[in-house]
Design a protein around this motif. Structure first.
Motif, PDB file in Angstrom:
ATOM      1  N   TYR A 152       0.838  -1.198   0.000  1.00 53.29           N
ATOM      2  CA  TYR A 152       0.000   0.000   0.000  1.00 53.29           C
ATOM      3  C   TYR A 152       0.873   1.249   0.000  1.00 53.29           C
ATOM      4  CZ  TYR A 152      -3.849  -3.141   1.029  1.00 53.29           C
ATOM      5  OH  TYR A 152      -4.768  -4.145   0.961  1.00 53.29           O
ATOM      6  N   PHE A 153       0.495   2.221  -0.797  1.00 51.69           N
ATOM      7  CA  PHE A 153       1.243   3.462  -0.884  1.00 51.69           C
ATOM      8  C   PHE A 153       0.897   4.377   0.282  1.00 51.69           C
ATOM      9  CE2 PHE A 153       0.732   2.104  -5.354  1.00 51.69           C
ATOM     10  CZ  PHE A 153       2.070   1.921  -5.651  1.00 51.69           C
ATOM     11  N   THR A 154       1.915   5.076   0.777  1.00 52.92           N
ATOM     12  CA  THR A 154       1.693   6.054   1.829  1.00 52.92           C
ATOM     13  C   THR A 154       1.124   7.332   1.213  1.00 52.92           C
ATOM     14  OG1 THR A 154       3.890   7.057   1.631  1.00 52.92           O
ATOM     15  CG2 THR A 154       3.683   5.111   3.064  1.00 52.92           C
ATOM     16  N   GLU A 155       0.589   8.203   2.066  1.00 50.32           N
ATOM     17  CA  GLU A 155       0.063   9.483   1.579  1.00 50.32           C
ATOM     18  C   GLU A 155       1.174  10.343   0.990  1.00 50.32           C
ATOM     19  OE1 GLU A 155      -3.213  11.349   1.606  1.00 50.32           O
ATOM     20  OE2 GLU A 155      -3.569   9.231   1.196  1.00 50.32           O
ATOM     21  N   ALA A 176      -0.983  -8.610 -13.065  1.00 47.45           N
ATOM     22  CA  ALA A 176      -0.750  -7.534 -12.107  1.00 47.45           C
ATOM     23  C   ALA A 176      -2.089  -7.184 -11.465  1.00 47.45           C
ATOM     24  CB  ALA A 176      -0.170  -6.317 -12.800  1.00 47.45           C
ATOM     25  N   VAL A 177      -2.052  -6.851 -10.170  1.00 50.48           N
ATOM     26  CA  VAL A 177      -3.290  -6.547  -9.452  1.00 50.48           C
ATOM     27  C   VAL A 177      -3.149  -5.208  -8.747  1.00 50.48           C
ATOM     28  CG1 VAL A 177      -4.990  -7.352  -7.769  1.00 50.48           C
ATOM     29  CG2 VAL A 177      -3.640  -9.024  -9.061  1.00 50.48           C
ATOM     30  N   LYS A 270      -7.329   4.213  -0.059  1.00 48.43           N
ATOM     31  CA  LYS A 270      -5.998   3.609  -0.065  1.00 48.43           C
ATOM     32  C   LYS A 270      -5.810   2.848  -1.368  1.00 48.43           C
ATOM     33  CE  LYS A 270      -4.509   1.909   3.812  1.00 48.43           C
ATOM     34  NZ  LYS A 270      -4.262   1.019   4.972  1.00 48.43           N
ATOM     35  N   ILE A 271      -4.584   2.905  -1.910  1.00 45.64           N
ATOM     36  CA  ILE A 271      -4.274   2.224  -3.170  1.00 45.64           C
ATOM     37  C   ILE A 271      -3.114   1.261  -2.939  1.00 45.64           C
ATOM     38  CG2 ILE A 271      -3.524   2.533  -5.572  1.00 45.64           C
ATOM     39  CD1 ILE A 271      -4.802   5.323  -5.454  1.00 45.64           C
ATOM     40  N   GLY A 272      -3.256   0.045  -3.457  1.00 45.77           N
ATOM     41  CA  GLY A 272      -2.213  -0.964  -3.287  1.00 45.77           C
ATOM     42  C   GLY A 272      -1.929  -1.699  -4.583  1.00 45.77           C
ATOM     43  N   ILE A 273      -0.752  -2.347  -4.656  1.00 46.53           N
ATOM     44  CA  ILE A 273      -0.361  -3.160  -5.813  1.00 46.53           C
ATOM     45  C   ILE A 273       0.126  -4.513  -5.317  1.00 46.53           C
ATOM     46  CG2 ILE A 273       0.217  -1.255  -7.358  1.00 46.53           C
ATOM     47  CD1 ILE A 273       3.145  -1.558  -6.510  1.00 46.53           C
ATOM     48  N   LYS A 283       7.286  -5.278 -11.487  1.00 46.87           N
ATOM     49  CA  LYS A 283       7.673  -3.885 -11.339  1.00 46.87           C
ATOM     50  C   LYS A 283       6.512  -2.957 -11.715  1.00 46.87           C
ATOM     51  CE  LYS A 283      12.622  -4.475 -12.355  1.00 46.87           C
ATOM     52  NZ  LYS A 283      13.732  -4.034 -13.242  1.00 46.87           N
ATOM     53  N   TYR A 284       6.401  -1.866 -10.946  1.00 40.91           N
ATOM     54  CA  TYR A 284       5.402  -0.840 -11.211  1.00 40.91           C
ATOM     55  C   TYR A 284       6.080   0.526 -11.225  1.00 40.91           C
ATOM     56  CZ  TYR A 284       1.683  -4.194  -9.938  1.00 40.91           C
ATOM     57  OH  TYR A 284       0.833  -5.275  -9.859  1.00 40.91           O
ATOM     58  N   ARG A 285       5.669   1.388 -12.142  1.00 41.68           N
ATOM     59  CA  ARG A 285       6.012   2.804 -12.102  1.00 41.68           C
ATOM     60  C   ARG A 285       4.717   3.578 -11.859  1.00 41.68           C
ATOM     61  NH1 ARG A 285       9.823   3.678 -17.470  1.00 41.68           N
ATOM     62  NH2 ARG A 285      11.831   3.064 -16.563  1.00 41.68           N
ATOM     63  N   ILE A 286       4.756   4.477 -10.892  1.00 47.63           N
ATOM     64  CA  ILE A 286       3.576   5.251 -10.530  1.00 47.63           C
ATOM     65  C   ILE A 286       3.830   6.721 -10.848  1.00 47.63           C
ATOM     66  CG2 ILE A 286       1.951   5.799  -8.692  1.00 47.63           C
ATOM     67  CD1 ILE A 286       2.094   2.815  -9.371  1.00 47.63           C
ATOM     68  N   PHE A 287       2.841   7.393 -11.423  1.00 50.91           N
ATOM     69  CA  PHE A 287       2.937   8.806 -11.768  1.00 50.91           C
ATOM     70  C   PHE A 287       1.869   9.567 -10.976  1.00 50.91           C
ATOM     71  CE2 PHE A 287       4.597   6.350 -15.223  1.00 50.91           C
ATOM     72  CZ  PHE A 287       5.721   7.046 -15.636  1.00 50.91           C
ATOM     73  N   PRO A 288       2.175   9.973  -9.744  1.00 51.24           N
ATOM     74  CA  PRO A 288       1.172  10.652  -8.924  1.00 51.24           C
ATOM     75  C   PRO A 288       0.784  12.023  -9.472  1.00 51.24           C
ATOM     76  CG  PRO A 288       3.293  10.651  -7.833  1.00 51.24           C
ATOM     77  CD  PRO A 288       3.447   9.785  -9.026  1.00 51.24           C
TER      78      PRO A 288
END
Length: 408
Positions: A152-155, A176-177, A270-273, A283-288
């Motif tokens: 889970y990603f932090t704020e 991927a989930v 909350k968002i998780g991978i 692997k994931y790349r996230i673009f907030p």
């Protein structure tokens, strides 16, 4: 009032200082104190700097160790809502020799011209740094044969409040989930993106019962290539109806592959991978955050037009500063204009001395400019000195400016 071309920027002594770059002194009209730096013009605007002019931006990339005290100069355009970082500026096809046909790779890499006075190019290295680091892209490697638990990603990493869509890239050999979790226990959305003949799903868990809501069979992941996706969860029509969407590509509402209307939408907190235990790559790349691009034109008949691209990014030098232009809309102009940068999407940058195009020839030499050529162009607005700029099949552009703005 200063217009988009900066035509009313005058040499006001209150805003002038000298910068020495590689032994050459430049007079720049600065709208910030010499010791002030911003991550981009969006931050300058947000902190109350609303004057069109030259600002110093923070940056780690430098041509020489002492260049501009670890920062670089850029024009900030504070029109049209403010906060625009100007990346290219052409005041006229005969205005000066800044965009000479012989500009080499290092010139395009680090930028050239005198911000706020004549034509200029911000520089590919600065563009890469802005549209990646400052846009907040970060990578999560869950490792080979990852434990099938959610991360889970932090704020701080990914602020969820007020968010309704997510841009990400995935490199994974199996499914991927991505989880969109509610603050209420056992209520969540689960997005499954498949590989090797797997099916892509939107699922919803309600009170502990997880069910498939929509699916599509298509293998769309890769173990070796980053694949871009967007996911959105937006309430539409009324507060009691939401739509979950999934698409391939860089920008919201393009190339949609899954969609489901939820009559009782969840509030995502909350968002998780999650990776796959049977995948050697997870692997994931996230673009907030990301940048949008606006291109403004003035024709030889003084008619003004503007095009916007909802998502703009420049990759690293290792990737030949590949450019991404997605989500075209026309923002200004009575007559329709074409989506010319769509052809250049995912194109590598070429210069007079470095040929990265797909043509088998040397487009940069043939058309006398550095650009994201393919085979070869649909637009050439970095054209060399004394040649009319080209967009929309016409050589009628006398002024052009490109600018970017960070979107939270």
């Amino acid at each position: 009032m200063t217009d988009v071309w900066g035509s009313n920027m005058t040499a006001n002594e209150d805003f002038l200082y000298m910068e020495k770059v590689n032994g050459t002194e430049y007079i720049t009209q600065s709208c910030s104190k010499k010791d002030e730096m911003y991550k981009d013009c969006t931050e300058a605007w947000e902190t109350g700097q609303h004057k069109y002019g030259v600002y110093k931006l923070r940056g780690e990339s430098k041509k020489t160790p002492d260049l501009l005290d670890s920062g670089f100069l850029a024009v900030c355009n504070m029109t049209d809502g403010g906060g625009w970082t100007v990346i290219q500026h052409r005041r006229g096809i005969t205005s000066d020799l800044t965009f000479h046909k012989m500009r080499l790779w290092e010139d395009w890499k680090w930028g050239f011209g005198n911000p706020g006075v004549y034509d200029y190019w911000l520089g590919l290295e600065h563009l890469h740094e802005l549209t990646n680091k400052e846009a907040g892209m970060f990578e999560k490697d869950l490792g080979a044969n990852a434990a099938e638990v959610f991360h889970y990603f932090t704020e701080d990493e990914l602020k969820t409040s007020g968010r309704f869509y997510l841009l990400l890239e995935i490199m994974q050999c199996q499914e991927a989930v991505i989880e969109l979790r509610s603050s209420v226990d056992n209520y969540r959305y689960e997005i499954v993106i498949g590989k090797s003949g797997s099916t892509n799903y939107i699922r919803k868990e309600e009170a502990g019962s997880l069910s498939d809501k929509t699916s599509q069979s298509e293998s769309i992941l890769s173990c070796t290539v980053w694949k871009p996706f967007w996911i959105s969860w937006v309430t539409e029509n009324s507060k009691t109806e939401g739509v979950i969407r999934v698409g391939k590509g860089d920008v919201y509402k393009t190339s949609q592959i899954l969609s489901w209307t939820d009559k009782n939408p969840l509030t995502v907190t909350k968002i998780g991978i999650k990776g796959s235990a049977s995948s050697s790559v997870n692997k994931y790349r996230i673009f907030p955050r990301h940048y949008k691009l606006r291109v403004d034109f003035k024709r030889t008949d003084n008619y003004v037009m503007a095009a916007e691209y909802a998502y703009f990014r420049v990759d690293s030098e290792t990737e030949k500063y590949r450019g991404h232009f997605v989500g075209f809309t026309q923002e200004l102009g009575m007559y329709s204009i074409q989506n010319e940068l769509d052809y250049h999407n995912n194109g590598k940058f070429s210069s007079w001395d470095v040929d990265n195009d797909d043509s088998g020839s040397q487009c940069a030499q043939s058309y006398q400019m550095g650009w994201w050529f393919k085979s070869c162009y649909h637009t050439r607005i970095n054209q060399g000195y004394n040649v009319a700029f080209h967009w929309d099949g016409a050589n009628t552009i006398k002024h052009v400016s490109m600018r970017i703005k960070r979107i939270q």
